[in-house]
Every structure is written in structure tokens, then in C-alpha cells.
Scaffold this motif. Structure first.
Motif, mmCIF file in Angstrom:
data_model
loop_
_atom_site.group_PDB
_atom_site.id
_atom_site.type_symbol
_atom_site.label_atom_id
_atom_site.label_comp_id
_atom_site.label_asym_id
_atom_site.label_seq_id
_atom_site.Cartn_x
_atom_site.Cartn_y
_atom_site.Cartn_z
ATOM 1 N N ALA A 150 0.779 -0.972 8.853
ATOM 2 C CA ALA A 150 0.182 -1.814 7.595
ATOM 3 C C ALA A 150 -0.996 -1.039 6.866
ATOM 4 C CB ALA A 150 0.086 -3.080 8.143
ATOM 5 N N LEU A 151 -2.029 -0.862 7.609
ATOM 6 C CA LEU A 151 -3.130 -0.161 7.005
ATOM 7 C C LEU A 151 -2.901 0.986 6.114
ATOM 8 C CD1 LEU A 151 -5.734 -0.761 9.736
ATOM 9 C CD2 LEU A 151 -5.790 -1.910 7.346
ATOM 10 N N GLN A 152 -1.970 1.866 6.783
ATOM 11 C CA GLN A 152 -1.531 3.272 5.955
ATOM 12 C C GLN A 152 -0.569 2.812 4.811
ATOM 13 O OE1 GLN A 152 -2.897 5.947 6.522
ATOM 14 N NE2 GLN A 152 -1.662 7.643 6.654
ATOM 15 N N ASN A 153 0.242 1.939 4.987
ATOM 16 C CA ASN A 153 0.875 1.504 3.775
ATOM 17 C C ASN A 153 -0.039 1.016 2.734
ATOM 18 O OD1 ASN A 153 3.915 2.177 4.169
ATOM 19 N ND2 ASN A 153 3.679 0.531 5.796
ATOM 20 N N ALA A 154 -0.935 0.059 3.060
ATOM 21 C CA ALA A 154 -2.119 -0.307 1.953
ATOM 22 C C ALA A 154 -2.658 0.608 1.299
ATOM 23 C CB ALA A 154 -2.814 -1.379 2.554
ATOM 24 N N MET A 155 -2.945 1.704 1.864
ATOM 25 C CA MET A 155 -3.755 2.939 1.427
ATOM 26 C C MET A 155 -2.973 3.609 0.482
ATOM 27 S SD MET A 155 -6.330 4.292 4.263
ATOM 28 C CE MET A 155 -5.452 3.940 5.828
ATOM 29 N N ARG A 156 -1.511 3.703 0.867
ATOM 30 C CA ARG A 156 -0.623 4.636 0.062
ATOM 31 C C ARG A 156 -0.603 3.684 -1.265
ATOM 32 N NH1 ARG A 156 4.602 5.211 -1.626
ATOM 33 N NH2 ARG A 156 5.311 7.289 -2.025
ATOM 34 N N ASN A 157 -0.172 2.457 -1.143
ATOM 35 C CA ASN A 157 0.105 1.670 -2.284
ATOM 36 C C ASN A 157 -1.288 1.884 -3.301
ATOM 37 O OD1 ASN A 157 2.368 0.640 -1.477
ATOM 38 N ND2 ASN A 157 1.299 -1.214 -0.562
ATOM 39 N N TYR A 158 -2.427 1.853 -2.659
ATOM 40 C CA TYR A 158 -3.523 2.101 -3.541
ATOM 41 C C TYR A 158 -3.640 3.323 -4.400
ATOM 42 C CZ TYR A 158 -8.676 2.790 -5.026
ATOM 43 O OH TYR A 158 -9.657 3.032 -5.739
ATOM 44 N N HIS A 159 -3.350 4.370 -3.464
ATOM 45 C CA HIS A 159 -3.402 5.631 -4.146
ATOM 46 C C HIS A 159 -2.197 5.933 -5.164
ATOM 47 C CE1 HIS A 159 -5.474 7.664 -0.192
ATOM 48 N NE2 HIS A 159 -6.273 6.694 -0.913
ATOM 49 N N VAL A 160 -1.194 5.374 -4.942
ATOM 50 C CA VAL A 160 0.111 5.661 -5.935
ATOM 51 C C VAL A 160 -0.105 4.560 -6.965
ATOM 52 C CG1 VAL A 160 2.585 5.260 -6.264
ATOM 53 C CG2 VAL A 160 1.557 6.310 -4.071
ATOM 54 N N ASN A 161 -0.516 3.429 -6.695
ATOM 55 C CA ASN A 161 -0.455 2.383 -7.830
ATOM 56 C C ASN A 161 -1.561 2.356 -8.456
ATOM 57 O OD1 ASN A 161 2.266 1.792 -7.144
ATOM 58 N ND2 ASN A 161 1.549 0.227 -5.481
ATOM 59 N N SER A 162 -2.609 2.401 -8.042
ATOM 60 C CA SER A 162 -4.043 2.255 -8.731
ATOM 61 C C SER A 162 -4.574 3.839 -8.959
ATOM 62 C CB SER A 162 -5.193 1.640 -7.596
ATOM 63 O OG SER A 162 -4.417 0.415 -7.395
ATOM 64 N N ARG A 163 -4.372 4.752 -8.159
ATOM 65 C CA ARG A 163 -5.025 6.002 -8.646
ATOM 66 C C ARG A 163 -3.913 6.962 -9.208
ATOM 67 N NH1 ARG A 163 -9.578 7.231 -5.418
ATOM 68 N NH2 ARG A 163 -9.846 8.771 -6.861
ATOM 69 N N GLY A 164 -2.722 6.583 -9.139
ATOM 70 C CA GLY A 164 -1.660 7.583 -9.909
ATOM 71 C C GLY A 164 -1.347 8.467 -9.137
ATOM 72 N N TRP A 165 -1.374 8.686 -8.067
ATOM 73 C CA TRP A 165 -1.027 9.740 -7.499
ATOM 74 C C TRP A 165 0.243 9.597 -6.984
ATOM 75 C CZ3 TRP A 165 -5.588 9.770 -3.495
ATOM 76 C CH2 TRP A 165 -6.907 10.042 -4.075
ATOM 77 N N ASP A 166 1.005 10.847 -6.612
ATOM 78 C CA ASP A 166 2.406 10.915 -6.343
ATOM 79 C C ASP A 166 2.673 10.186 -4.591
ATOM 80 O OD1 ASP A 166 1.515 13.131 -5.148
ATOM 81 O OD2 ASP A 166 3.127 14.286 -5.806
ATOM 82 N N ASP A 167 1.587 10.355 -4.148
ATOM 83 C CA ASP A 167 1.537 9.891 -2.544
ATOM 84 C C ASP A 167 0.373 9.697 -2.193
ATOM 85 O OD1 ASP A 167 2.847 9.459 -0.260
ATOM 86 O OD2 ASP A 167 3.468 11.609 0.242
ATOM 87 N N ILE A 168 0.429 9.349 -1.045
ATOM 88 C CA ILE A 168 -0.852 9.087 -0.197
ATOM 89 C C ILE A 168 -1.772 10.253 -0.093
ATOM 90 C CG2 ILE A 168 -0.136 9.525 2.281
ATOM 91 C CD1 ILE A 168 -1.945 7.239 3.167
ATOM 92 N N GLY A 169 -2.992 10.121 -0.173
ATOM 93 C CA GLY A 169 -3.873 11.312 -0.358
ATOM 94 C C GLY A 169 -4.073 12.346 0.812
ATOM 95 N N GLN A 170 -3.980 11.562 2.047
ATOM 96 C CA GLN A 170 -4.385 12.434 3.051
ATOM 97 C C GLN A 170 -3.223 12.731 4.098
ATOM 98 O OE1 GLN A 170 -5.319 9.195 2.508
ATOM 99 N NE2 GLN A 170 -5.328 7.798 4.428
ATOM 100 N N HIS A 171 -3.367 13.670 5.018
ATOM 101 C CA HIS A 171 -2.215 14.058 5.696
ATOM 102 C C HIS A 171 -2.057 13.096 6.966
ATOM 103 C CE1 HIS A 171 -2.756 18.185 3.919
ATOM 104 N NE2 HIS A 171 -1.449 17.950 3.557
#
Length: 322
Positions: A43-64
Motif C-alpha cells: 500500500a505504501l509503495q502504491n501510494a508513492m507510485r501514485n504520487y510520482h506518476v500523478n503529481s510529479r509526472g513521471w512514467d513510473d515510481i522513481g526508485q528500484h
């Protein structure tokens, strides 16, 4: 995409045979340890991915990968793709986010989380050819936290290869049962005047024993204070007070605090000697240059200690810092 939860050994197996130029080390800042409940890894990883994609405009979560407080990793961006971590240093990098806010006064990197991080970094540096890089080295941030001294961290990683006790998860550290065969050790369960002296030393060194103080009983509170001291000074984090820990404690409490120089120390300061003292205390590279990186670290420390976060080291900040 489907994230996976991996142990450090499973992660290392997945990375076997890969080569990396950099191993980027980050902390999440938010979410922090208080957001982790032992069951919400995905759940925490999904929340970070949503932030990176929807707020930062990246194509995926930033970290490996993201390293959780229980020492388990959650996969993120595919390992063969470039991370979104440090501008100018992403190509050829492997990026690890440690869940937590590791600025001074906040979460502590310890126990299973620290053990897994050291094992991964030892693998990345010795087998993958990576150079460890802290985010703050190339950005005006404190990441991965002012509470993490890079020089100490590098020593801990290097020591992993010699079966350093710090590399073992806390749950599997053996407890010494007999003081009669190890008379120079203090450990969990011991009692007496030597333990009381140890507790007094720990408090003088800045560690906290809020519930019991120097009561002469080596309980869980004292154990955590010992581990905190050991981690802060590049020692084996086993919670056992042997000759090395004792010597370091005595060294720390006998070293007089530096006197306030009588002038403000801030961005652009030419007082390299005292700038280096401040940087070392904050756990960042002590190069004597008070630039944006140092100012950000000072502000974070001031905020964590209830001071006005102006990034300037005056009498109040100096007194509390040292």
C-alpha cells in the motif's frame, strides 16, 4: 504493475550478474516509520507510485526498491530501467529508497532495516561495481537524512565482508548468557554499579533513558540506547558493551564541547574550521563550505529541535548542537 516483497537475499539473487555505476541512497522523508504498520508494504509503495506518476509526472515510481523498517524490500521500477533519483547521475544507477525520515531527531536507521541495507550495499559495491552516492551530495536536500553520517555508513558497509555483527538482523543476534566467561562485557539483563556507570555515560553522550535513567538495570531501554550510540559512532550494533564501545563512550564524554566562536555561521561563511565541526555534527560531508546543502541540513536539524529554522548557526543553535 505488480510490486513484490523480497528479502535482501532474494533481492541480491535478482540483481546477480548486473553492473551499476552508482548506488543511490535516499530516504522517503514522507512516509516515515510511523506510517508503517508491518502489513502495508504494498500500500505504501502504491501510494508513492501514485504520487510520482500523478503529481510529479513521471512514467513510473522513481526508485528500484523501497526498504521498509522490517528489513524487507518492495520492488519498484524495473531493475533494467534508469531511476528518477539524482539529476545527472541516474544513468547506470541503482536506486534504493529507505522508508523513514532519518533527519536528526526523527526516525533511526537501525535493526533489521540497517542490516538489510548494509548487506545490499556491500553486494552492490563489491559485486556490481557501484559507488555509493547520497542524494544530498548533488542536491540541496538532507536526503538520506542528517542522522546518517556517510563516512560511518561507508565503514559499516565495508565491514560487512568481515562478518561484522551489525550485518545480522536484530532478531537473530545471539545473546551472551554468561558474564563469568566474559567479565569485560555488559549486556541485556546485567545489573549493578557498572551498568549504572554505563547509563550515566550514555546520557552524557546524548543518548536518552527517559523512563528509568541510571537505575543500574540493563533493560530494553538501555539496550536501545547502546545500539543508538554504536550506530552513531560506526561501531558494531550488537547492543553489547565491550572494550570498543566502552572506549568510544569514554572518548566522547571526555571530549570538551567546542566554544561558540562569537559570530554567526551561515551560507557563505569563511570560518571553515567551525563549518567543518557543524557539518560533522550534522552527519554530512565536512568540506568546510557552508553552501545550500549545509544550510538545508542546519534548517532540518533546527526544526527537529524546536529552534527557528533559519539555517544560521547562532548561539542558541550552537549550544544545542554541541
Amino acid at each position: 504493475m505488480a510490486f513484490e516483497i523480497l528479502t535482501v537475499d532474494q533481492l541480491i539473487s535478482r540483481l546477480s550478474g548486473r553492473k551499476y555505476k552508482y548506488s543511490q541512497v535516499h530516504h522517503t522523508w514522507e512516509p516515515s516509520h510511523s506510517d508503517f504498520n508491518g502489513k502495508n508494504h504494498i500500500a505504501l509503495q502504491n501510494a508513492m507510485r501514485n504520487y510520482h506518476v500523478n503529481s510529479r509526472g513521471w512514467d513510473d515510481i522513481g526508485q528500484h526498491v523501497t526498504l521498509m523498517p522490517d528489513g524487507l524490500f518492495v520492488t519498484g521500477r524495473p531493475f533494467n530501467e534508469t531511476p528518477a533519483g539524482i539529476v545527472g547521475y541516474n544513468t547506470g544507477a541503482f536506486m534504493t529508497e529507505m522508508l523513514g525520515n532519518f533527519d536528526i531527531g526523527k526516525d533511526k536507521l537501525e535493526g533489521a532495516q540497517l542490516a538489510s541495507m548494509l548487506k545490499l550495499q556491500y553486494f552492490l559495491t563489491t559485486k556490481c561495481g557501484a559507488e555509493i552516492m547520497f542524494h544530498r551530495e548533488h542536491a540541496a536536500k538532507t536526503c538520506p537524512g542528517t542522522g546518517i553520517d556517510k563516512s560511518v555508513f561507508l565503514r559499516q558497509v565495508a565491514n560487512y565482508g568481515t562478518n561484522h555483527p551489525i550485518a545480522q538482523p536484530v532478531a537473530f543476534q545471539p545473546e551472551r548468557q554468561s558474564t563469568s566467561t566474559q567479565p569485560n562485557l555488559l549486556k541485556l539483563g546485567d545489573k549493578g554499579s557498572d551498568v549504572k556507570t554505563l547509563q550515566e555515560y550514555l546520557m552524557k553522550a546524548g543518548e536518552k533513558l527517559p523512563r528509568y535513567g541510571a537505575d543500574g538495570d540493563f533493560g530494553e531501554e538501555t539496550l536501545q540506547a547502546v545500539k543508538s550510540f554504536q550506530a552513531s559512532h560506526g561501531l558494531s550494533v550488537d547492543g553489547i558493551v565491550g572494550p570498543e564501545t566502552k572506549a568510544k563512550l569514554e572518548e566522547v564524554i571526555k571530549t570538551p564541547a567546542p566554544s561558540y566562536p562569537g559570530h554567526l555561521i551561515k551560507e557563505g561563511s569563511s570560518d571553515k574550521k567551525n563549518v567543518k565541526l557543524i557539518q560533522a555534527k550534522l552527519g554530512i560531508t565536512a568540506d568546510g563550505i557552508f553552501g545550500p546543502r549545509t544550510e538545508a541540513a542546519v534548517k532540518a536539524w533546527q526544526k527537529a529541535h524546536g529552534l527557528s529554522a533559519d539555517g544560521i548557526v547562532g548561539p542558541k543553535t550552537w549550544e544545542k548542537l554541541f
